[in-house]
Design a protein around this motif. Structure first.
Motif, PDB file in Angstrom:
ATOM      1  N   PHE A 103      30.679  38.132  35.600  1.00 51.17           N
ATOM      2  CA  PHE A 103      29.879  37.427  36.618  1.00 51.17           C
ATOM      3  C   PHE A 103      28.510  38.103  36.783  1.00 51.17           C
ATOM      4  O   PHE A 103      27.475  37.437  36.802  1.00 51.17           O
ATOM      5  N   GLY A 140      24.175  38.072  41.767  1.00 50.14           N
ATOM      6  CA  GLY A 140      25.470  38.125  42.457  1.00 50.14           C
ATOM      7  C   GLY A 140      25.794  39.534  42.942  1.00 50.14           C
ATOM      8  O   GLY A 140      26.549  39.724  43.896  1.00 50.14           O
ATOM      9  N   ARG A 156      37.974  46.658  47.711  1.00 45.75           N
ATOM     10  CA  ARG A 156      37.722  45.399  48.433  1.00 45.75           C
ATOM     11  C   ARG A 156      37.403  44.279  47.428  1.00 45.75           C
ATOM     12  O   ARG A 156      37.880  43.160  47.562  1.00 45.75           O
ATOM     13  N   LYS A 189      42.763  37.561  45.797  1.00 45.06           N
ATOM     14  CA  LYS A 189      42.850  36.385  46.677  1.00 45.06           C
ATOM     15  C   LYS A 189      42.506  35.119  45.889  1.00 45.06           C
ATOM     16  O   LYS A 189      43.106  34.063  46.090  1.00 45.06           O
ATOM     17  N   VAL A 190      41.502  35.249  45.025  1.00 45.33           N
ATOM     18  CA  VAL A 190      41.108  34.092  44.211  1.00 45.33           C
ATOM     19  C   VAL A 190      42.309  33.641  43.369  1.00 45.33           C
ATOM     20  O   VAL A 190      42.616  32.448  43.283  1.00 45.33           O
ATOM     21  N   PHE A 208      44.791  31.893  45.634  1.00 44.72           N
ATOM     22  CA  PHE A 208      44.377  30.531  45.988  1.00 44.72           C
ATOM     23  C   PHE A 208      44.657  29.556  44.849  1.00 44.72           C
ATOM     24  O   PHE A 208      45.068  28.427  45.081  1.00 44.72           O
ATOM     25  N   LEU A 266      37.442  29.890  55.256  1.00 44.31           N
ATOM     26  CA  LEU A 266      36.872  30.874  54.320  1.00 44.31           C
ATOM     27  C   LEU A 266      35.436  30.500  53.961  1.00 44.31           C
ATOM     28  O   LEU A 266      34.554  31.362  53.880  1.00 44.31           O
ATOM     29  N   ARG A 286      33.143  31.569  56.478  1.00 46.49           N
ATOM     30  CA  ARG A 286      32.870  33.019  56.410  1.00 46.49           C
ATOM     31  C   ARG A 286      31.822  33.282  55.331  1.00 46.49           C
ATOM     32  O   ARG A 286      30.965  34.139  55.477  1.00 46.49           O
ATOM     33  N   TYR A 339      28.340  35.232  55.163  1.00 50.21           N
ATOM     34  CA  TYR A 339      27.897  36.251  54.211  1.00 50.21           C
ATOM     35  C   TYR A 339      26.586  35.849  53.538  1.00 50.21           C
ATOM     36  O   TYR A 339      26.016  36.625  52.778  1.00 50.21           O
ATOM     37  N   VAL A 389      26.123  33.469  51.262  1.00 48.36           N
ATOM     38  CA  VAL A 389      26.268  33.258  49.814  1.00 48.36           C
ATOM     39  C   VAL A 389      25.619  31.926  49.417  1.00 48.36           C
ATOM     40  O   VAL A 389      25.961  30.890  49.978  1.00 48.36           O
ATOM     41  N   MET A 402      25.958  30.156  43.366  1.00 51.22           N
ATOM     42  CA  MET A 402      26.651  31.331  42.812  1.00 51.22           C
ATOM     43  C   MET A 402      28.099  30.985  42.443  1.00 51.22           C
ATOM     44  O   MET A 402      28.747  31.719  41.708  1.00 51.22           O
ATOM     45  N   PHE A 431      30.595  32.064  39.106  1.00 53.14           N
ATOM     46  CA  PHE A 431      31.742  32.910  39.465  1.00 53.14           C
ATOM     47  C   PHE A 431      33.035  32.293  38.918  1.00 53.14           C
ATOM     48  O   PHE A 431      33.853  32.975  38.305  1.00 53.14           O
ATOM     49  N   VAL A 432      33.163  30.972  39.111  1.00 52.21           N
ATOM     50  CA  VAL A 432      34.360  30.290  38.605  1.00 52.21           C
ATOM     51  C   VAL A 432      34.378  30.381  37.083  1.00 52.21           C
ATOM     52  O   VAL A 432      35.426  30.648  36.482  1.00 52.21           O
ATOM     53  N   LEU A 475      41.034  26.335  40.588  1.00 53.24           N
ATOM     54  CA  LEU A 475      39.905  27.123  41.092  1.00 53.24           C
ATOM     55  C   LEU A 475      38.673  26.235  41.297  1.00 53.24           C
ATOM     56  O   LEU A 475      37.881  26.449  42.220  1.00 53.24           O
ATOM     57  N   VAL A 526      39.115  24.647  44.611  1.00 60.77           N
ATOM     58  CA  VAL A 526      38.840  25.656  45.647  1.00 60.77           C
ATOM     59  C   VAL A 526      37.328  25.866  45.781  1.00 60.77           C
ATOM     60  O   VAL A 526      36.768  25.846  46.886  1.00 60.77           O
ATOM     61  N   LEU A 570      34.754  25.173  48.876  1.00 65.92           N
ATOM     62  CA  LEU A 570      33.946  26.240  49.465  1.00 65.92           C
ATOM     63  C   LEU A 570      32.468  25.872  49.447  1.00 65.92           C
ATOM     64  O   LEU A 570      31.746  26.051  50.427  1.00 65.92           O
TER      65      LEU A 570
HETATM   66  C1  HEM Z   1      36.035  30.351  44.202  1.00 71.49           C
HETATM   67  C2  HEM Z   1      35.202  31.145  44.723  1.00 71.49           C
HETATM   68  C3  HEM Z   1      35.474  32.191  45.762  1.00 71.49           C
HETATM   69  C4  HEM Z   1      36.600  32.490  46.463  1.00 71.49           C
HETATM   70  C5  HEM Z   1      37.959  31.817  46.395  1.00 71.49           C
HETATM   71  C6  HEM Z   1      36.290  33.571  47.337  1.00 71.49           C
HETATM   72  C7  HEM Z   1      37.184  34.166  48.204  1.00 71.49           C
HETATM   73  C8  HEM Z   1      36.874  35.200  49.050  1.00 71.49           C
HETATM   74  C9  HEM Z   1      37.781  35.849  49.930  1.00 71.49           C
HETATM   75  C10 HEM Z   1      39.239  35.497  50.078  1.00 71.49           C
HETATM   76  C11 HEM Z   1      37.115  36.770  50.624  1.00 71.49           C
HETATM   77  C12 HEM Z   1      37.660  37.698  51.690  1.00 71.49           C
HETATM   78  C13 HEM Z   1      37.510  36.931  52.996  1.00 71.49           C
HETATM   79  C14 HEM Z   1      37.260  37.758  54.201  1.00 71.49           C
HETATM   80  O1  HEM Z   1      37.966  38.736  54.423  1.00 71.49           O
HETATM   81  O2  HEM Z   1      36.360  37.407  54.953  1.00 71.49           O
HETATM   82  C15 HEM Z   1      35.764  36.728  50.182  1.00 71.49           C
HETATM   83  C16 HEM Z   1      34.772  37.534  50.683  1.00 71.49           C
HETATM   84  C17 HEM Z   1      33.488  37.524  50.181  1.00 71.49           C
HETATM   85  N1  HEM Z   1      32.997  36.733  49.196  1.00 71.49           N
HETATM   86 FE1  HEM Z   1      33.966  35.292  48.221  1.00 71.49          FE
HETATM   87  N2  HEM Z   1      34.987  33.915  47.163  1.00 71.49           N
HETATM   88  C18 HEM Z   1      34.457  33.094  46.213  1.00 71.49           C
HETATM   89  C19 HEM Z   1      33.177  33.119  45.722  1.00 71.49           C
HETATM   90  C20 HEM Z   1      32.208  33.980  46.116  1.00 71.49           C
HETATM   91  C21 HEM Z   1      30.887  34.066  45.551  1.00 71.49           C
HETATM   92  C22 HEM Z   1      30.393  33.222  44.409  1.00 71.49           C
HETATM   93  C23 HEM Z   1      30.228  35.030  46.228  1.00 71.49           C
HETATM   94  C24 HEM Z   1      28.810  35.548  46.056  1.00 71.49           C
HETATM   95  C25 HEM Z   1      28.219  35.758  44.975  1.00 71.49           C
HETATM   96  C26 HEM Z   1      31.130  35.542  47.231  1.00 71.49           C
HETATM   97  C27 HEM Z   1      30.818  36.526  48.129  1.00 71.49           C
HETATM   98  C28 HEM Z   1      31.678  37.060  49.025  1.00 71.49           C
HETATM   99  C29 HEM Z   1      31.321  38.115  49.941  1.00 71.49           C
HETATM  100  C30 HEM Z   1      29.954  38.756  50.103  1.00 71.49           C
HETATM  101  C31 HEM Z   1      32.455  38.400  50.670  1.00 71.49           C
HETATM  102  C32 HEM Z   1      32.561  39.406  51.812  1.00 71.49           C
HETATM  103  C33 HEM Z   1      33.178  40.678  51.341  1.00 71.49           C
HETATM  104  C34 HEM Z   1      33.256  41.696  52.491  1.00 71.49           C
HETATM  105  O3  HEM Z   1      32.387  41.734  53.335  1.00 71.49           O
HETATM  106  O4  HEM Z   1      34.177  42.460  52.475  1.00 71.49           O
HETATM  107  N3  HEM Z   1      32.327  34.894  47.127  1.00 71.49           N
HETATM  108  N4  HEM Z   1      35.644  35.777  49.218  1.00 71.49           N
END
Ligand code: HEM
Length: 1121
Positions: A437, A444, A454, A461-462, A465, A483, A486, A490, A492, A496, A500-501, A525, A528, A532
């Motif tokens: 990625f 990213g 983390r 988690k991905v 899901f 989610l 959330r 963040y 995002v 992106m 990522f997928v 995915l 999902v 998102l």
């Molecule tokens: C299919 C796509 C994705 C899935 C299923 C996914 C899932 C998750 C999950 C389960 C969390 C933890 C949730 C929480 O505790 O709040 C998370 C956190 C996060 N995700 Fe994703 N995410 C995806 C894509 C992305 C992408 C593309 C980015 C950015 C480039 C991203 C950035 C973040 C960030 C910054 C966090 C917070 C981490 C932290 O503060 O600890 N995610 N994501």
């Protein structure tokens, strides 16, 4: 529409535009055909370059969007009426959409889909060829103006072709599908509109009643009439069933027409009791037997559908229910290709989940759906409706068929794949997902900055899901909305997700040879990620963006364009699907305190137009009932902002006094009408400064004076009585030699003591047991030296009560009067008997302790006076200093006492350690009776004593005084705060025991529902308490209510706010202009330097370069300014 795009892209030919006809494409707008746009590669790359340069001319996307918006808006006055969305939002949308169009230039298929989705969103606007041309030209002019020579002719032509093509797509889509989509939307709104349905229900009810009355009159006999009536309805119904079966395509409209309701028959969301929501199939049987059951005529689309499905013999439930459930979303999003795909993908998973292995027959659904629609819209239904709904369903069916029936094998394959992975392989997979990625999307890395564990947790988690979406597609969608929100937090960006997928799928592809598992993983995915992305796109409001940037200025600007009626909502709730996020809570959670502070200030600002006041107090507490709790725990620094916002002070004064309104309703009473948790929460901060905030003082005094004081006093009365009796029976009557021998007095003493054991002691023990049980049941304990104790013993008063109870218990066992009862029954009650001799001293010592504890517990009563209470607290605070002094003193006494007793000396008073210590102690506290001169003969002893005096009296004593002094000064500042804290704790304890009746009377006496006057005759906002304070107490120069003239429409933003943001915009524009000028000047200077470089060394050339540099320097200093 996605399905549409699929079906139509097949039909439409793909025409590539070569260099020669780019010019034609740039000139004309083709509205007769909508095909993929394939521009020559060179054109595309110069367009992409120019676009990137254009974006880089601005600091932010918002600024770029604003510039484009401004140009379009100002250059096309005729289009201004169409722009109704606030500028900030519209500008951002505009730049996002243009950016996406340009980015998709290399992918014509996606570009077409994207253009189509934009076109569908413009169906409601009158897009014409001249307008599209003006729009196109304005955009290209803006690019030209900003980029000047950086915009090559090739790129300019390309942009003309692109924007013209998009304009043509708008018109083509509108003429081709606009009417169909309109029909779909309108007819669906009708069949699912509750009001209309209730109206129909009423008409039907009236009709049935009239029929019944008519029949009653005709037959004249009540019972017979009932039967006849039932028979008639039953007959009607069976007729209808037969008719429906015969005319399958006509559904049940024949039935409704026969009942004279054909024209107005429409479905209903059901009566208030929801009875008509029941499955009509059940109702059919009941209808046959009872006239009143005519009410269960299907009135909602789903009821009608089920009814028809039953009648047509398709059965109900299962997969049909799933489609029925999603149909509303499908119809309302028919114009949005991506969304329609999303809905259909999800629907197919759900159908697979409920249809046990069999592929459902979708045409059955179609015939039933059309029959139901015809029945519910008998008047409107015509060929256009028929075409529109057939078209929709065919597209939906096409999408569904692609995936129906496959999800089971995908689920099994994905589950097996993940179950087969060893821990270390899994770890490697997770790590390589990030590697891939970050390699494909370096930006990213800015988002994934967390610890390695983390990051692994997130990818795990991905994986989960991707399996769960198959296992429970209903629940996961809700979770994903949350989610997604959330991810809004963040910050995002939506673009992106695709890389990522892709990274995830590529890694999984490399890890297995099972193609089905890869497809399964990719599909799940994908669903999902789409969900998102949509949530992020919908949830990324300008307020959320400002929160993420933690910028007050951005927040003010974002909120300034909110309609005044929705301003609070913008700040408190961003809703996406079933889930919502609160910008305020997100700001607190993510530590963006500046944004949170600004939100609270904005919510609690008073604004007014001529018609109404706007104050977000109610909105805030209704949306976030736990706001106080949140602030106390996570952001106590915001508490003063919140509390300040609850006060309004008049700028006017009357006879030296000023009106003050404290809007404390939600701090006193919660939504359920019970006591609010405000004081309890505020006590947990233990901040004496916050305790003296006027709002806290008002709440605390209101509760204390109105409710708790008397209650508290009553609860302490028995304690006072108990102390009095204790004194009489232990310290006064038995100690008076003249009367202590009188039998009656002895009897009084006996009863007094028995009262102490029987009432005081028992009461204390019962209370202790009750509270302990409660705490233990709720697992509220704490550890003291490793021993778990109930939490209420944290409180010094509780420990005091327990100590008193234990002492009384011991006294009871040693009670001399009880002992003497056995030996001298004649003189009894008495304490003088042989049996009691041995225990009398022990008893008296216990009595001494109990008496001291009982008196100490009376300190509680100091709470009645804040000053007294403060003094007691100060004493308690300084006790710790005295404790430290005593430790040091004991150490010195032991040191010197031991040393002196070792010394051979004749001084009798200091012969051994205890006597030496006693003697030294009396010297310290200046009670030494002897004279130092007696020690003159013993210089060693004298030296030791003098050293001790130096260390204890001079050093320790003075140190103690200095410490007491400074800690008194320190504590004194917050003394009143501490006293108030103490009182607040008492109030909290007392409120738990106040009965409901008293509480309701108290709350109604506060009249929170009555609006409070601001100034005479100016009736303002309810929910507060009004008092007057001396005018000199606070300086108020200006009324804090922001009043606005002009229109009072709730749809409009506040004019001043808009103006303020316009001013900000103007400033930004000037800043931009200045920067642009500077850039030009600097560039010209550079050019000048290069062109004259050849002349270096010559006078004029040198002077030109230096003048350029000077200009540039001047420019720098201007920019800095
Ligand atoms: C299919 C796509 C994705 C899935 C299923 C996914 C899932 C998750 C999950 C389960 C969390 C933890 C949730 C929480 O505790 O709040 C998370 C956190 C996060 N995700 Fe994703 N995410 C995806 C894509 C992305 C992408 C593309 C980015 C950015 C480039 C991203 C950035 C973040 C960030 C910054 C966090 C917070 C981490 C932290 O503060 O600890 N995610 N994501």
């Amino acid at each position: 529409m996605g399905s549409d795009s699929d079906s139509h892209s097949d039909a439409s030919s793909v025409v590539a535009i070569d260099e020669a006809n780019v010019e034609d494409a740039a000139e004309e707008i083709n509205i007769n055909i909508f095909e993929e746009l394939r521009l020559p590669k060179d054109t595309v790359s110069s367009m992409l370059q120019a676009w990137q340069r254009f974006l880089s001319c601005f600091d932010t996307r918002e600024a770029c969007g604003s510039a484009l918006y401004g140009v379009v808006f100002e250059s096309v006055p005729s289009l201004q009426t169409l722009f109704k969305t606030p500028k900030v939002i519209q500008a951002l949308r505009m730049i996002d959409e243009l950016d996406n169009l340009v980015k998709h230039l290399q992918k014509p298929k996606e570009l077409k889909q994207y253009a189509e989705s934009i076109a569908f969103r413009h169906l409601n606007f009158e897009v014409t060829v001249p307008r599209a041309m003006i729009f196109r030209d304005a955009l290209v002019d803006c690019l030209k103006a900003e980029l000047c020579d950086d915009l090559s002719e090739e790129a300019r032509m390309g942009f003309m072709a692109l924007f013209g093509w998009v304009g043509g797509a708008h018109i083509y889509t509108k003429t081709t599908y606009g009417d169909r989509l309109k029909i779909l939307r309108e007819s669906w709104t009708k069949v699912s509109s509750r009001e209309k349905n209730e109206e129909v229900a009423r008409i039907i009810a009236e009709d049935v009643a009239q029929t019944a009355n008519k029949e009653e009159e005709e037959k004249g006999e009540k019972s017979a009439n009932d039967d006849a009536s039932e028979g008639s309805v039953s007959e009607d119904f069976s007729d209808h069933v037969v008719a429906t079966k015969q005319e399958e395509s006509q559904g049940c409209c024949a039935f409704l027409r026969r009942r004279g309701l054909g024209s107005s028959a429409a479905p209903s969301a059901g009566g208030k009791d929801g009875s008509s929501r029941k499955n009509v199939a059940d109702g059919a049987e009941r209808t046959a037997g009872n006239a009143s059951n005519a009410m269960v005529v299907p009135m909602t689309f789903s009821d009608m559908f089920r009814f028809n499905a039953q009648v047509m013999g398709f059965g109900v439930g299962g997969w049909m229910d799933q489609i029925l459930h999603s149909l509303g979303d499908i119809v309302m999003n028919a114009a949005d290709a991506t969304r329609l795909h999303e809905e259909c993908d999800l629907l197919s998973l759900r159908i697979d989940k409920v249809s046990t292995g069999q592929v459902p027959n979708l045409s059955q659904f179609k015939s039933c759906m059309l029959a139901s629609l015809r029945s519910l819209l008998p008047k409107e239904w015509d060929t256009n409706y028929e075409v529109a709904w057939n078209w929709l369903w065919d597209n939906v069916a096409q999408l569904l068929v692609k995936t129906l029936g496959s999800s089971m094998q995908w689920e099994a394959a994905v589950n097996t794949f993940f179950a087969s992975l060893a821990d270390d392989t899994r770890y490697e997979l997770r790590a390589s997902i990030y590697d891939r990625f970050f390699a494909s999307t370096p930006a990213g890395q800015e988002y994934f900055k967390q610890s390695d564990t983390r990051l692994h947790f997130i990818v795990e988690k991905v994986f989960t899901f991707s399996m769960e979406i198959y296992a429970d597609p209903w629940q996961l969608i809700d979770d994903l909305s949350a989610l997604g929100l959330r991810h809004v937090g963040y910050g995002v960006p939506t673009d992106m997700f695709a890389p990522f997928v892709n990274a995830c799928v590529d890694v999984i592809k490399g890890a297995t040879e099972d193609g089905i598992a890869v497809i399964g993983f990719r599909t799940s995915l994908g669903i999902v990620a789409k969900q998102l992305v949509r949530t992020v796109a919908e949830g990324s409001t300008i307020v959320m963006k400002a929160v993420n940037a933690n910028s007050r200025k951005m927040l003010q600007r974002a909120i300034s364009c909110a309609p005044r009626g929705q301003r609070f909502q913008w700040l408190l709730k961003v809703q996406v699907g079933t889930q919502s996020i609160s910008p305020l809570y997100w700001a607190i959670e993510s530590g963006n305190v500046a944004a949170a502070d600004e939100i609270i200030k904005d919510l609690l600002a008073f604004r007014a137009d001529r018609e109404r006041y706007y104050y977000g107090n109610d909105a805030l507490f209704e949306r976030h009932q736990d706001i106080i709790n949140r602030l106390c725990r996570e952001a106590p620094m915001l508490m003063p902002t919140l509390l300040d916002g609850l006060i309004w002070r008049s700028a006017r004064t009357e006879r030296g006094r000023r009106r003050v309104n404290y809007y404390v309703k939600h701090l006193v009473v919660n939504q359920e009408g019970d006591a609010a948790e405000f004081l309890r929460e505020i006590c947990t901060i233990k901040d004496p400064k916050i305790m003296v905030h006027p709002v806290v003082v008002t709440v605390s005094d209101t509760l204390w004076n109105g409710l708790v004081r008397n209650h508290f006093l009553l609860s302490r009365l028995w304690f006072l009585a108990s102390l009095l009796i204790f004194m009489l029976s232990e310290a006064i009557l038995p100690k008076e030699p003249d009367i202590s021998s009188i039998w009656e007095v002895r009897l009084v003493v006996f009863f007094g003591r028995t009262f102490m054991y029987g009432v005081t002691m028992t009461r204390l023990l019962i209370r202790f047991a009750w509270k302990s049980c409660k705490d233990i049941r709720r697992r509220k304990t704490f550890k003291f030296m490793g021993i778990p104790l109930p939490k209420h013993l944290h409180n010094a008063m509780a420990v005091g009560n327990l100590a008193l109870a234990v002492l009384l218990m011991l006294m009871c066992t040693y009670e001399p009067m009880y002992q003497c009862l056995v030996s001298v029954p004649k003189d009894w009650p008495t304490m003088d008997c042989e049996d009691a001799e041995d225990i009398r001293w022990t008893y008296s010592a216990l009595g001494l302790l109990a008496m001291a504890v009982h008196w100490s517990l009376m300190v509680d009563l100091a709470v009645f006076s804040t000053g007294l209470s403060a003094f007691v607290l100060v004493c308690a605070q300084v006790l710790s200093e005295i404790g430290r002094f005593l430790v040091a003193l004991i150490f010195l006494l032991l040191t010197f006492g031991s040393a002196i007793s070792v010394l051979e000396h004749p001084y009798f008073e200091m012969r051994d350690i205890p006597n030496s210590v006693l003697c030294l102690f009396s010297i310290t506290i200046l009670l030494y009776e002897d004279d130092y001169r007696t020690l003159m003969e013993e210089p060693a002893l004298l030296t030791a004593v003098l050293l001790f005096v130096l260390a204890s009296s001079i050093l320790l004593m003075n140190l103690l005084i200095a410490q007491l002094n400074s800690s008194y000064v320190y504590i004194y500042q917050d003394m009143v705060g501490f006293a108030r804290l103490n009182r607040a704790q008492k109030i909290v304890e007392a409120l738990a025991n106040v009965n409901k009746q008293h509480w309701s009377t108290f709350v109604s006496s506060l009249c929170f529902d009555q609006p409070l006057e601001f100034n005479q005759g100016d009736v303002g906002v309810a929910g507060g308490i009004q008092i007057t304070e001396p005018a000199s107490e606070h300086l108020v120069l200006k009324d804090s209510i922001l009043r606005f003239g002009g229109s009072c429409s709730m749809e409009l933003e506040w004019p001043e706010e808009a103006k303020k943001s316009e001013d900000l915009d103007k400033l930004t524009k000037i800043e931009k202009l200045a920067k642009k000028v500077l850039r030009r000047v600097a560039q010209e200077a550079r050019n000048g330097r290069t062109s004259k470089g050849s002349n270096q060394g010559h006078g004029p050339g040198t002077s030109s370069v230096s003048s350029g540099q000077n200009e540039s320097r001047a420019g720098m200093s201007l920019a800095d300014d």
